[in-house]
Design an enzyme around this catalytic site. Structure first.
Site, mmCIF file in Angstrom:
data_model
loop_
_atom_site.group_PDB
_atom_site.id
_atom_site.type_symbol
_atom_site.label_atom_id
_atom_site.label_comp_id
_atom_site.label_asym_id
_atom_site.label_seq_id
_atom_site.Cartn_x
_atom_site.Cartn_y
_atom_site.Cartn_z
ATOM 1 N NE ARG A 248 -10.822 35.069 75.159
ATOM 2 C CZ ARG A 248 -11.990 34.730 75.721
ATOM 3 N NH1 ARG A 248 -13.031 35.539 75.634
ATOM 4 N NH2 ARG A 248 -12.116 33.595 76.377
ATOM 5 C CE1 TYR B 247 -12.339 26.398 81.747
ATOM 6 C CE2 TYR B 247 -13.801 26.872 79.899
ATOM 7 C CZ TYR B 247 -12.910 27.305 80.867
ATOM 8 O OH TYR B 247 -12.604 28.635 80.965
ATOM 9 C CB SER C 8 -10.041 31.589 73.392
ATOM 10 O OG SER C 8 -11.078 30.711 73.012
ATOM 11 C CD GLU C 9 -13.015 31.163 78.597
ATOM 12 O OE1 GLU C 9 -13.550 30.293 79.322
ATOM 13 O OE2 GLU C 9 -13.581 32.215 78.263
ATOM 14 C CG ASN C 10 -7.470 23.784 78.715
ATOM 15 O OD1 ASN C 10 -6.316 23.415 78.930
ATOM 16 N ND2 ASN C 10 -8.496 22.962 78.822
#
Length: 461
Positions: free
Chosen positions: A77, A297, A363-365
């Site tokens: 992405r 997070y 989608s984010e970590n």
């Protein structure tokens, strides 16, 4: 135990245009708010480092995409820079940008890497911000036109679209807490920007559906569970209001097509509701998404306020809660954030139980580390801490999937150490180390490990 993931699971990483591309004043790109802010207040940026060069993806995208392939990414992405594609925000399209993004998308596909494309990742064109940004409804139409341009140019190949990344963050940073431009502290203006962002999102979704393209459209939200200090009613109410403001203010309109009535009533009670126009409700209902990106997070822990609110101070969310530092919490000592892996399971469970089990992916970590050079040994960053971080989150994702969650992928933030807003390169997150002096990329231990689990579509533990 064996942790096997579903067939066709998406393994990869995430980035954004401003944080990676560089070439901020070349290739026909217009100025965005970050370019402008750095010129006026370079002291607000860690070590005075701007995004002018970033990690030079604009120059090195072909070799960088090869590096993605080398660690078995099957998806990636990134975002399109509105100011690069349409330098003034409206009007003429920049042919150099069209050529660049076509090449990026085509190269990804050639390498077997599915492009996930976001339209807006914190980078308002300065020409649009000068008109008030998302406070101005004219800019909403400009954004919708930009979105339609992207769909027409790239929608034949891009099958996964996202209107916004973490839309609450420009609201918080730009209009409440002074960590994004335009550095305003005004809750009602913040609420207006948030509300207009939802309208802009819905306009883009409507444009996409009108074009009848063969793909799906969604939004990327940083969903941070609001855990109460205790089961005391005051703490529960504090966490509920926190959740309404920071999670459900975007989650409910995006999935349900309407706002939580409790949030509307709360803002109305305190005179903070934005102006609502005829037709807005119907437009928001048209913005229901096909899929959701989840950025996670750290958890948010809150408690009831211990002191009275100063009624003469600016109205802020903290009128209703205070942060709670839970004794004994697990910490990332290199970043100062709590690590709570189960939070990712709680998010997926909430979506399954209360939001129709919408198709979603992580989608984010990721794990930011300051001074990561201290883990450099024999030319490689030995980031076992990042491997542990990813593995423990994946275990909870696997459990959620086993229980029926419609989670279809995992993207780490980020691929190569990248520039991070006001923090510049203070905290490193990548699978690949970036040498700022030479722009040399080198694979970290976590990248080697991720290549193995991507290829095996799982891991043993």
């Amino acid at each position: 135990m064996k942790y096997q993931f579903p067939q066709h699971f998406y393994w990869g990483s995430a980035a954004s245009a401003t944080q990676t591309e560089g070439a901020a004043f070349s290739g026909g790109k217009g100025e965005n708010i970050w370019d402008h802010w750095f010129k006026s207040e370079p002291n607000r940026f860690h070590q005075g480092v701007s995004a002018t060069d970033a990690s030079t993806f604009y120059e090195h995208f072909r070799s960088d995409i090869q590096l993605m392939k080398d660690i078995n990414h099957n998806s990636f992405r990134t975002s399109i820079s509105w100011a690069r594609l349409i330098p003034d925000g409206t009007g003429d399209v920049n042919p150099e940008a069209v050529d660049f993004y076509n090449q990026v998308i085509d190269t990804l596909i050639e390498q077997g890497i599915e492009p996930f494309i976001c339209l807006f990742h914190f980078d308002m064109p300065m020409k649009m911000q000068a008109l008030g940004g998302f406070e101005n409804r004219y800019v909403l139409q400009a954004y919708a036109d930009y979105a339609e341009t992207c769909f027409r140019l790239f929608g034949d190949r891009v099958k996964h679209w996202f209107t916004f990344n973490e839309p609450i963050v420009p609201v918080e940073g730009g209009y409440l807490y002074d960590f994004h431009y335009p550095n305003v502290l005004d809750f009602r203006r913040a609420a207006t920007v948030a509300y207009h962002t939802v309208l802009a999102h819905a306009m883009a979704v409507s444009k996409y559906r009108e074009l009848k393209l063969n793909g799906k459209i969604g939004i990327v939200l940083n969903l941070t569970p609001s855990y109460p200090r205790s089961q005391h009613q005051a703490d529960l109410e504090a966490s509920n209001i926190c959740d309404l403001m920071f999670n459900r203010s975007f989650l409910d309109p995006a999935i349900r097509g309407e706002y939580p009535q409790q949030l509307v009533a709360l803002l109305k009670q305190y005179g903070q509701l934005p102006d609502i126009h005829d037709g807005d409700r119907e437009l928001i209902a048209q913005g229901k998404i096909d899929l959701l990106g989840i950025n996670y997070y750290q958890p948010r822990r809150v408690k009831a306020r211990l002191s009275a609110v100063n009624p003469n101070a600016p109205f802020v969310p903290e009128w209703f809660f205070e942060p709670y530092e839970m004794p004994g919490r697990k910490m990332n000592p290199h970043r100062g954030w709590e690590i709570y892996e189960k939070g990712i399971y709680d998010i997926l469970t909430n979506l399954r139980e209360h939001y129709g089990n919408i198709p979603c992916y992580i989608s984010e970590n990721g794990m930011g580390v300051e001074g990561e050079e201290k883990f450099l040994k024999d030319g490689q960053i030995q980031d076992d801490y990042r491997i542990d971080f990813i593995r423990e989150h994946l275990k909870w994702i696997h459990r959620a999937i086993e229980e029926g969650s419609a989670c279809f992928g995992y993207h780490l933030w980020t691929f190569i150490d990248n520039w991070s807003w006001c923090n510049a390169y203070k905290n490193r997150y990548g699978f690949y180390r970036l040498d700022l002096a030479t722009q040399q990329r080198s694979l970290k231990k976590s990248g080697e490990w991720f290549a193995q689990i991507s290829e095996a579509n799982g891991f043993d533990d």
